[in-house]
Design a protein around this motif. Sequence first.
Motif, PDB file in Angstrom:
ATOM      1  N   THR A 207       0.252  -1.225   0.329  1.00 36.37           N
ATOM      2  CA  THR A 207      -0.005   0.228   0.514  1.00 36.37           C
ATOM      3  C   THR A 207       0.501   0.979   0.182  1.00 36.37           C
ATOM      4  N   GLU A 208       0.743   2.650  -0.592  1.00 39.64           N
ATOM      5  CA  GLU A 208       0.913   3.918  -0.366  1.00 39.64           C
ATOM      6  C   GLU A 208       1.054   4.462   0.380  1.00 39.64           C
ATOM      7  N   ILE A 209       2.056   4.423   1.315  1.00 45.51           N
ATOM      8  CA  ILE A 209       1.833   5.182   2.500  1.00 45.51           C
ATOM      9  C   ILE A 209       2.071   6.626   2.446  1.00 45.51           C
ATOM     10  N   PHE A 210       2.995   6.682   1.436  1.00 48.59           N
ATOM     11  CA  PHE A 210       3.378   7.917   1.389  1.00 48.59           C
ATOM     12  C   PHE A 210       3.690   8.573   0.048  1.00 48.59           C
ATOM     13  N   VAL A 211       3.276   9.360  -1.000  1.00 47.32           N
ATOM     14  CA  VAL A 211       2.812  10.019  -1.999  1.00 47.32           C
ATOM     15  C   VAL A 211       3.859  11.825  -2.064  1.00 47.32           C
ATOM     16  N   GLY A 212       5.121  11.554  -2.560  1.00 55.14           N
ATOM     17  CA  GLY A 212       4.890  12.886  -2.114  1.00 55.14           C
ATOM     18  C   GLY A 212       5.913  13.028  -3.837  1.00 55.14           C
ATOM     19  N   GLY A 213       6.145  14.687  -4.083  1.00 53.33           N
ATOM     20  CA  GLY A 213       6.175  15.604  -5.273  1.00 53.33           C
ATOM     21  C   GLY A 213       7.729  15.622  -5.352  1.00 53.33           C
ATOM     22  N   GLY A 214       8.593  15.020  -4.495  1.00 51.61           N
ATOM     23  CA  GLY A 214      10.319  14.794  -5.115  1.00 51.61           C
ATOM     24  C   GLY A 214      10.291  13.296  -4.705  1.00 51.61           C
ATOM     25  N   VAL A 215      12.000  13.256  -4.786  1.00 55.50           N
ATOM     26  CA  VAL A 215      12.474  12.082  -4.203  1.00 55.50           C
ATOM     27  C   VAL A 215      13.377  12.043  -3.405  1.00 55.50           C
ATOM     28  N   ALA A 216      13.296  14.370  -3.413  1.00 56.27           N
ATOM     29  CA  ALA A 216      13.964  14.464  -1.225  1.00 56.27           C
ATOM     30  C   ALA A 216      12.590  14.055  -0.548  1.00 56.27           C
ATOM     31  N   ALA A 217      11.144  14.310  -0.671  1.00 58.81           N
ATOM     32  CA  ALA A 217      10.670  13.978  -0.140  1.00 58.81           C
ATOM     33  C   ALA A 217      10.397  12.298   0.312  1.00 58.81           C
ATOM     34  N   VAL A 218      10.308  12.082  -0.878  1.00 56.37           N
ATOM     35  CA  VAL A 218      10.197  10.443  -0.216  1.00 56.37           C
ATOM     36  C   VAL A 218      11.763   9.756   0.238  1.00 56.37           C
TER      37      VAL A 218
END
Length: 285
Positions: A207-218
Motif C-alpha cells: 500500500t502507498e503510505i506516502f506519496v511525495g512530490g520529489g525524491v527528496a521528500a520520498v
Amino acid sequence: MMERPLDLDAVQAFVRIAELGSFTRAAEAMRTTQAAVSLKLKRLEERLGFRLVERTPRYVELSARGAAFLEHARELLEVHDRALAAFAGARQRLTIGISDHVAGPELPALIARMNSQDPQLLIEIRIGSSGDLLQSFDRRELDTVIVRLHAGRSDGEILTEEKFGWFAAPRWQHRAGEPLPVATLAEPCGVRALAGQFLDAAGVAWTEIFVGGGVAAVAAAVMAGLGIAALAPRMLPFGAVDVGAKLGLPDLPHLPVLLHSRGGNGRARDALAALSAAFKSAVRG
C-alpha cells in the motif's frame, strides 16, 4: 617567465580529468578520444616540467603539484571565457529537463560549474517526472531532457544504467500481516509503476503510505520510518539500508538514463557533452 604560452585545450583537458576522475569521461565531455586527451595532458606536463596526474590501472589521482595547479588552471579558463564574453552578443539559453529520479545531490554543483565555464550560456533546469518532461520536449518547450526509460518510447541516447533497490531506515521493521508500506512519487512516475508491477508479480501485498512530490521528500519519508521505497542508492541519505533480500522482495532491474536532445550549436553541444559525462561519473561512482 615561460617562453611559450600554455595550450588552453590542454589545460581544459587537465581540468576535465581532475573533475571527472577519468580519462574516458574527460574525452566524452570534450567530444574527442581518450588518446587525444592523454596526448594533451602529456604535452601540458612536458611544458610545465612536472607530472600533473598519477596514473594507476583503476583510477587517476592528481599529484601534489597537479592539485596545486588545478586552481590556477580553472582561473585561466575563466579569464579566457570572460575575455571572449566581453565581445560576444547576447547569452544563449539552454533549457534542460531532468527527471527527479536522475537529478542527484551533485546536480547543483554540476550546473554551477557549467555556468561558470561558459558565461555566454545561460542554463535553465526543470525537474519533473520523465513522462511530463518528455511531453514538454516533444512540444519543444525544452531543448534537452535527461530521463529514465519511459514506456512506449525507444528513442534517446543511453547515457548509463543505474541499479535500484528497496530501501528503508536502519531500524525500520515490517509489521507482520500488514501490507508492505511503500513511499513513492506521484503519478505518472515510471519508477513507481515499475515497482508496483514487480511487487504485484511477486504476490506481495502493498500500500502507498506516502506519496511525495520529489525524491527528496520520498527519501525523507523513508528515513522517518514510514515505509520503504524503490530508489537508486545515489539518491538516498546516509544510513538508508537495502531491505530487499531481508523481506524477500523481487530484485529491481538496472534502469537506463537517457538523453533526448535536438542538438544545437557548438556551445550547447559542449555543455551537454560535459553534463552527460558528469552524470556517467556520478552514477558509476
